[in-house]
Design a protein around this motif. Structure first.
Motif, short mmCIF file in Angstrom:
data_model
loop_
_atom_site.label_atom_id
_atom_site.label_comp_id
_atom_site.label_asym_id
_atom_site.label_seq_id
_atom_site.Cartn_x
_atom_site.Cartn_y
_atom_site.Cartn_z
N LEU A 1 4.91 -0.78 -2.50
CA LEU A 1 5.02 -1.48 -3.59
C LEU A 1 6.18 -2.81 -3.30
CD1 LEU A 1 4.71 1.20 -6.31
CD2 LEU A 1 3.04 -0.52 -5.80
N ALA A 2 7.21 -2.39 -2.68
CA ALA A 2 8.52 -3.32 -2.47
C ALA A 2 7.90 -4.43 -1.67
CB ALA A 2 9.34 -2.57 -2.08
N GLU A 3 7.28 -4.08 -0.52
CA GLU A 3 6.66 -4.99 0.18
C GLU A 3 5.49 -6.07 -0.62
OE1 GLU A 3 7.49 -6.47 2.78
OE2 GLU A 3 5.82 -7.44 3.54
N TYR A 4 4.71 -5.33 -1.44
CA TYR A 4 3.71 -6.21 -2.29
C TYR A 4 4.34 -7.12 -3.06
CZ TYR A 4 -0.23 -6.97 -5.61
OH TYR A 4 -1.07 -7.50 -6.41
N ASP A 5 5.47 -6.65 -3.74
CA ASP A 5 6.06 -7.47 -4.74
C ASP A 5 6.77 -8.74 -3.93
OD1 ASP A 5 6.60 -7.74 -7.59
OD2 ASP A 5 8.77 -7.67 -6.81
N ARG A 6 7.20 -8.19 -2.91
CA ARG A 6 7.82 -9.48 -2.17
C ARG A 6 6.72 -10.37 -1.77
NH1 ARG A 6 9.17 -11.44 2.69
NH2 ARG A 6 7.60 -10.21 3.95
N ARG A 7 5.98 -10.08 -1.30
CA ARG A 7 4.76 -11.11 -0.84
C ARG A 7 4.17 -11.73 -2.15
NH1 ARG A 7 1.92 -10.20 4.35
NH2 ARG A 7 3.33 -9.10 5.42
N LEU A 8 4.09 -10.89 -3.43
CA LEU A 8 3.50 -11.91 -4.47
C LEU A 8 4.42 -12.78 -4.81
CD1 LEU A 8 2.39 -9.54 -7.23
CD2 LEU A 8 0.87 -10.75 -5.94
#
Ligand code: SF4
Lengths: 322, 174
Positions: free
Chosen positions: A272-279
């Motif tokens: 989730l942390a990485e997903y958020d960073r990418r978004l």
């Protein structure tokens, strides 16, 4: 945009005190000012009072719920004023007219395929996507279009396997339940992306239940399924490959059971942390001459669809240009 | 009713539509088809804030028939209708919006003794607007034109300086 996504991965309670929402779990009490929230993703068991729901709906903030496996179960969202009868009529018209529906359905598959091609190209992988894609034009039915899509996707996954380490290979796509680690991440990521698309669609006049590639009865928000296809390679697949290759995600981040494999708490948090960073990552948009985030690219796709429906500009799917 | 002869056969038009007609036809079309972006536009919020802060004491919104939403009115020996605007770069659009209000109040609602003002609090400026025959003639044409635009296909966007701060920027230029 200053509003953020909040990902609640533990069980807990949302409470309201004036214009602040508090997330309480067994270890802490975290304040979340209402004007800082873009949307909420709830992965644990979440209790919400009606006061909180009132506030969230007034502010147009959706909450997406997932079960403990990370599969999407539903959303809370009160539809506000962004309704346009014209758009809904146009949306329906483009489903009822087979030629128009096929045009859009094919665009979604083409967009998805070209983005898959970009992912493979990025890793220097050979692929036959363009060959298979040429069969798309001659497809005359949704089933045929879906078949082309399935063939492309299966070739794509086997190509990706060529660069994944032993143990992380996809081998074959398994969903419910996913049978190995990478399948688990793909399922988790696709559910997450699907909810993100729902949030973006809710901020437009598009009705999320009227879709073209997926049958409108396939799932409640089938238009979100259509648009997800285009962004899965760019956002989810690239992220998964990178997490694996950088060894950011490891065997210990999964729960391995009999014939099933799921991300565990630490795995979910990393994902989730990485997903958020990418978004939130931005790229310079060529047409707009502005920097836009990956998340915004999804909204722009919805805008392009609106323009297509009202006959202002033909829809061309997003294809990664970087 | 002879008083409303000027609007006979014409559809109900909202004040903002008159305003948008002078600013941008694409915007007029989107707005009229309920394709609105308001939920997020920071500029819109800013505008609202400006109203609330600058005129909180005198503020008394005037909303009539869902078509007219003058920012505030004052009752003196006559009825003062005020529109509050951020800057005077859209003078013509603002002026006609107000002319429409005055026209509507006079001919449809039968209110005599009207005065119209555009207030620019940020510029500490106030412009008086009054109804004259020439403007009324043009107003009628504008209303007819608006109807035609809305019934037609969406007009292609034309790049102008205001596009940068327009809520429809992305929708237009994607
Ligand atoms: S972006 Fe420009 S063209 Fe588009 S609606 Fe706004 S002002 Fe008109």
């Amino acid at each position: 945009m200053t509003r953020k996504n909040y990902y609640l991965t533990t069980d807990g309670l949302l409470k309201r005190k004036e214009n602040t929402v508090y997330f309480l779990n067994k270890d802490s009490k975290r304040p979340i000012p209402i004007n800082k929230i873009y949307s909420i993703y709830a992965y644990g068991a979440l209790s919400i009072s009606s006061q909180v729901l009132n506030l969230l709906s007034r502010e147009g903030i959706p909450v997406h719920f997932f079960n403990r496996y990370g599969f999407y179960t539903g959303s809370f969202y009160l539809r506000e004023t962004l309704l346009s009868g014209d758009i809904i009529i146009k949306q329906a018209e483009h489903v009822l007219d087979n030629e128009r529906r096929m045009e859009l359905a094919k665009s979604f598959v083409r967009g998805a395929a070209l983005n898959m091609k970009r992912v493979l190209g990025y890793y220097g992988l050979e692929n036959g996507i363009s060959d298979t894609l040429s069969d798309l034009e001659s497809s005359g039915s949704i089933t045929e279009v879906m078949n082309v899509e399935a063939r492309i996707r299966s070739d794509y996954y086997s190509a990706i396997d060529g660069i994944l380490p032993e143990g992380f290979r996809i081998e074959r796509r398994t969903r419910r339940p996913p049978e190995n680690m990478t399948n688990a991440m793909i399922s988790f990521g696709n559910s997450l992306l699907y909810s993100t698309v729902i949030t973006e669609l809710y901020n437009t006049q598009l009705n999320p239940t009227i879709s073209y590639l997926h049958e409108p009865f396939a799932r409640r928000y089938s238009l979100a399924l259509d648009l997800s296809e285009i962004f899965k390679p760019t956002i989810i697949d690239r992220m998964i490959i990178s997490l694996i290759k950088k060894r950011a995600i490891k065997v210990e981040d999964f729960e391995h059971g009999m014939n099933q494999c799921l991300l565990n708490d630490s795995g979910k948090r990393k994902f989730l942390a990485e997903y958020d960073r990418r978004l939130g990552k931005t790229v310079k948009h060529r047409e707009l001459g502005r920097k836009v985030s990956y998340r915004r690219l999804i909204r722009l796709e919805a805008y392009k669809l609106i323009k297509h429906l009202i006959g202002q500009k033909r829809y061309e799917p997003f294809v990664m240009w970087w | 009713m002879s008083m409303i002869s000027g609007l006979e056969g014409n559809p109900a038009v909202r004040g903002l539509q008159i305003n948008y007609y002078f600013i941008c036809r694409t915007k007029l079309w989107f707005f009229s088809h309920n394709i609105q972006m308001e939920r997020e536009s920071e500029l819109v919020k800013l505008g609202r804030l400006l109203h609330e802060e600058s005129y909180s004491r005198e503020k008394k919104e005037l909303i009539i028939d869902d078509l007219i939403a003058a920012d505030f009115v004052k009752r003196k020996d006559c009825l003062e209708v005020h529109e509050v605007k951020k800057s005077n770069t859209m003078e013509e659009a603002h002026r006609f919006q107000l002319i429409y209000y005055l026209f509507y109040l006079k001919h449809v609602k039968g209110i005599e003794n009207l005065k119209g003002f555009i207030d620019y609090p940020a510029l500490k400026k106030r412009t008086e607007v009054s109804l004259n025959d020439e403007d009324v003639e043009e107003l009628k044409n504008v209303i007819k034109d608006i109807d035609g635009i809305i019934r037609g296909p969406p007009p292609a966007p034309q790049r102008k300086p205001i596009c940068r701060s327009c809520a429809y920027f992305e929708l237009c230029w994607i």
